[in-house]
Design a protein around this motif. Structure first.
Motif, mmCIF file in Angstrom:
data_model
loop_
_atom_site.group_PDB
_atom_site.id
_atom_site.type_symbol
_atom_site.label_atom_id
_atom_site.label_comp_id
_atom_site.label_asym_id
_atom_site.label_seq_id
_atom_site.Cartn_x
_atom_site.Cartn_y
_atom_site.Cartn_z
ATOM 1 N N ARG A 149 0.505 27.431 43.698
ATOM 2 C CA ARG A 149 -0.284 26.908 42.581
ATOM 3 C C ARG A 149 0.362 27.231 41.232
ATOM 4 N NH1 ARG A 149 -6.387 28.984 41.960
ATOM 5 N NH2 ARG A 149 -5.241 30.947 41.768
ATOM 6 N N ALA A 150 0.909 28.418 41.079
ATOM 7 C CA ALA A 150 1.535 28.792 39.808
ATOM 8 C C ALA A 150 2.734 27.903 39.497
ATOM 9 C CB ALA A 150 1.959 30.258 39.850
ATOM 10 N N VAL A 151 3.492 27.515 40.530
ATOM 11 C CA VAL A 151 4.657 26.650 40.316
ATOM 12 C C VAL A 151 4.212 25.280 39.815
ATOM 13 C CG1 VAL A 151 6.622 25.551 41.431
ATOM 14 C CG2 VAL A 151 5.970 27.885 42.062
ATOM 15 N N TYR A 152 3.170 24.739 40.425
ATOM 16 C CA TYR A 152 2.682 23.430 40.004
ATOM 17 C C TYR A 152 2.099 23.475 38.597
ATOM 18 C CZ TYR A 152 3.336 21.619 44.728
ATOM 19 O OH TYR A 152 3.886 21.195 45.909
ATOM 20 N N ARG A 153 1.419 24.555 38.257
ATOM 21 C CA ARG A 153 0.881 24.672 36.908
ATOM 22 C C ARG A 153 2.003 24.712 35.883
ATOM 23 N NH1 ARG A 153 -4.179 29.041 37.356
ATOM 24 N NH2 ARG A 153 -5.569 27.695 38.585
ATOM 25 N N THR A 154 3.084 25.401 36.200
ATOM 26 C CA THR A 154 4.229 25.437 35.292
ATOM 27 C C THR A 154 4.867 24.056 35.161
ATOM 28 O OG1 THR A 154 4.636 27.733 35.947
ATOM 29 C CG2 THR A 154 6.429 26.564 34.841
ATOM 30 N N ALA A 155 4.995 23.356 36.281
ATOM 31 C CA ALA A 155 5.596 22.021 36.249
ATOM 32 C C ALA A 155 4.767 21.063 35.404
ATOM 33 C CB ALA A 155 5.736 21.494 37.677
ATOM 34 N N PHE A 156 3.441 21.176 35.470
ATOM 35 C CA PHE A 156 2.586 20.306 34.665
ATOM 36 C C PHE A 156 2.799 20.550 33.173
ATOM 37 C CE2 PHE A 156 0.327 18.820 38.291
ATOM 38 C CZ PHE A 156 -0.446 17.755 37.865
ATOM 39 N N PHE A 157 3.136 21.770 32.801
ATOM 40 C CA PHE A 157 3.250 22.113 31.377
ATOM 41 C C PHE A 157 4.646 21.855 30.822
ATOM 42 C CE2 PHE A 157 2.988 24.844 27.591
ATOM 43 C CZ PHE A 157 1.735 24.478 27.128
ATOM 44 N N LEU A 158 5.618 21.558 31.659
ATOM 45 C CA LEU A 158 6.987 21.351 31.189
ATOM 46 C C LEU A 158 7.124 20.230 30.159
ATOM 47 C CD1 LEU A 158 9.193 21.908 34.369
ATOM 48 C CD2 LEU A 158 9.064 23.317 32.307
ATOM 49 N N PRO A 159 6.438 19.081 30.312
ATOM 50 C CA PRO A 159 6.590 18.023 29.287
ATOM 51 C C PRO A 159 6.193 18.463 27.886
ATOM 52 C CG PRO A 159 5.592 17.126 31.263
ATOM 53 C CD PRO A 159 5.633 18.610 31.451
ATOM 54 N N VAL A 160 5.252 19.414 27.777
ATOM 55 C CA VAL A 160 4.789 19.845 26.465
ATOM 56 C C VAL A 160 5.905 20.560 25.709
ATOM 57 C CG1 VAL A 160 3.070 21.226 25.239
ATOM 58 C CG2 VAL A 160 2.440 20.023 27.329
ATOM 59 N N VAL A 161 6.684 21.371 26.408
ATOM 60 C CA VAL A 161 7.735 22.151 25.753
ATOM 61 C C VAL A 161 9.060 21.405 25.699
ATOM 62 C CG1 VAL A 161 6.646 24.322 26.403
ATOM 63 C CG2 VAL A 161 8.326 23.300 27.929
ATOM 64 N N THR A 162 9.094 20.201 26.233
ATOM 65 C CA THR A 162 10.310 19.399 26.176
ATOM 66 C C THR A 162 10.443 18.754 24.802
ATOM 67 O OG1 THR A 162 10.116 18.910 28.534
ATOM 68 C CG2 THR A 162 11.582 17.515 27.268
ATOM 69 N N SER A 163 11.654 18.683 24.298
ATOM 70 C CA SER A 163 11.893 18.041 23.006
ATOM 71 C C SER A 163 11.425 16.586 23.029
ATOM 72 C CB SER A 163 13.385 18.104 22.671
ATOM 73 O OG SER A 163 13.678 17.300 21.550
ATOM 74 N N SER A 164 10.705 16.188 21.990
ATOM 75 C CA SER A 164 10.180 14.819 21.931
ATOM 76 C C SER A 164 11.307 13.796 21.891
ATOM 77 C CB SER A 164 9.280 14.654 20.704
ATOM 78 O OG SER A 164 8.166 15.518 20.780
ATOM 79 N N ILE A 165 12.357 14.086 21.144
ATOM 80 C CA ILE A 165 13.475 13.153 21.051
ATOM 81 C C ILE A 165 14.162 13.010 22.408
ATOM 82 C CG2 ILE A 165 15.707 12.737 19.979
ATOM 83 C CD1 ILE A 165 13.372 12.249 18.134
ATOM 84 N N ALA A 166 14.367 14.143 23.093
ATOM 85 C CA ALA A 166 15.002 14.093 24.406
ATOM 86 C C ALA A 166 14.124 13.350 25.409
ATOM 87 C CB ALA A 166 15.289 15.512 24.903
ATOM 88 N N ALA A 167 12.823 13.616 25.381
ATOM 89 C CA ALA A 167 11.909 12.935 26.300
ATOM 90 C C ALA A 167 11.897 11.431 26.047
ATOM 91 C CB ALA A 167 10.509 13.510 26.152
ATOM 92 N N ALA A 168 11.858 11.025 24.784
ATOM 93 C CA ALA A 168 11.855 9.600 24.460
ATOM 94 C C ALA A 168 13.163 8.939 24.866
ATOM 95 C CB ALA A 168 11.603 9.408 22.966
ATOM 96 N N ALA A 169 14.272 9.655 24.737
ATOM 97 C CA ALA A 169 15.567 9.093 25.144
ATOM 98 C C ALA A 169 15.597 8.852 26.652
ATOM 99 C CB ALA A 169 16.696 10.034 24.729
#
Length: 337
Positions: A149-169
């Motif tokens: 469960r802890a691994v999945y919770r971390t995976a769900f939160f990864l997009p938040v800490v990802t750079s917006s420019i990198a994510a949009a690219a």
């Protein structure tokens, strides 16, 4: 006449207090206490006043740093932007010609602004609805007890800490005409739509990207709220024969109403402030199909050099967010469960 019998004679009883030398009419104890309380009242009031002043001084000292930060970075920019919206400043010259309400009059007849407001409202509605649905769904899945469960919770939160420019690219590559998304759709016989070339599909792509970017935060918020709901409530509902859908509809969703209010307000603010995702994914195109208010402010102020008019657009967007938030606050019972 009262008396007592001693032998065969009747002897009068002395009045109360005569036998012990006390006054016949003693002073009232109530009046004495009233006098004492009146005498002590000024002293108590002075002590309470000093105590309240001390509390106020302590509270002021504790709040002073936060108030200074809010004043410098919230109140002052808000007032400065309002004053700037009344000028025709180009961002370069020191002179800021005062034009009064001319910018607001111009705004009322600006087709680009009307298109931007329509795009922003549609964008905001989509982001708000999907943020609530995905947030509740993700929180419900992660609230159970399962392995990893802890691994999945971390995976769900990864997009938040990802750079917006990198994510949009990355999403721009995924939604390209020859990208992986169209390759998968073509394999299923569904064609290859132009996700970023069609105004409507471009807005859908931007909405999905924004919801994905905020998914982790919304999931954590709803997960925190879910864990405050007593388990006994669900147990009682199960004993009464309520299905999983009925428990979700009649227990979970109503008790999550305050958090839903916060998520929706946050989603509205995000959509009206959105710039980096729009800039990298579509640059406001095609044909203004994704030109939200935040991007229009940038284009007006920093591309065409109309800083005064850009401030006017920013203030209009702020007014709309404030109005929508107030309406939701009133309709939603002021965020109370």
């Amino acid at each position: 006449m009262t008396g007592r019998v001693v032998g065969t004679s009747m002897v009068k009883s002395p009045p109360p207090g005569d036998a012990v030398g006390l006054p016949t009419t003693p002073p009232s104890s109530a009046s004495q206490s009233d006098e004492a309380s009146h005498a002590e009242t000024p002293k108590r009031l002075r002590t309470r006043t000093r105590y309240n002043r001390g509390e106020v001084l302590t509270a002021a000292l504790c709040l002073a740093p936060a108030l200074v930060v809010i004043g410098l970075f919230v109140v002052y920019p808000l007032i400065s932007t309002g004053l700037l919206s009344l000028t025709d400043w180009d961002g370069l010259t020191p002179d800021k010609p005062f034009v009064g309400l001319d910018n607001y009059i111009k705004l009322a007849g600006d087709a680009s602004f009307r298109n931007s407001m329509l795009v922003t409202v549609l964008y905001g509605l989509g982001v708000c609805a999907l943020s609530v649905l995905t947030g509740i769904g993700g929180a419900t899945l992660l609230n159970g007890a399962f392995r990893g469960r802890a691994v999945y919770r971390t995976a769900f939160f990864l997009p938040v800490v990802t750079s917006s420019i990198a994510a949009a690219a990355v999403w721009r590559y995924l939604f390209d005409v020859s990208g992986p998304v169209n390759a998968g759709l073509s394999a299923l016989g569904l064609g290859s739509p132009s996700w970023l070339g069609d105004p409507h599909l471009a807005l859908v792509s931007l909405t999905l990207l924004t919801v994905w970017k905020q998914l982790g935060l919304n999931t954590v918020l709803y997960l925190t709220a879910l864990q405050t709901i007593p388990a006994q409530v669900y147990e009682a509902a199960s004993l009464d024969g309520a299905s999983a859908w009925q428990r979700m509809r009649h227990i979970t969703v109503p008790l999550l109403a305050p958090m839903t209010f916060f998520v929706v307000v946050q989603a509205l603010v995000t959509t009206f402030q959105s710039f980096d995702l729009v800039y990298q994914l579509t640059a406001g195109g095609p044909l203004g199909g994704t030109e939200v208010v935040g991007f229009l402010v940038y284009r007006t102020a920093f591309v065409t050099g109309q800083f005064g008019y850009g401030a006017t657009i920013a203030y209009a967007g702020f007014a709309l967010v404030f109005a929508l938030t107030w309406i939701q606050w009133r309709l939603g019972g002021r965020g109370e469960s």
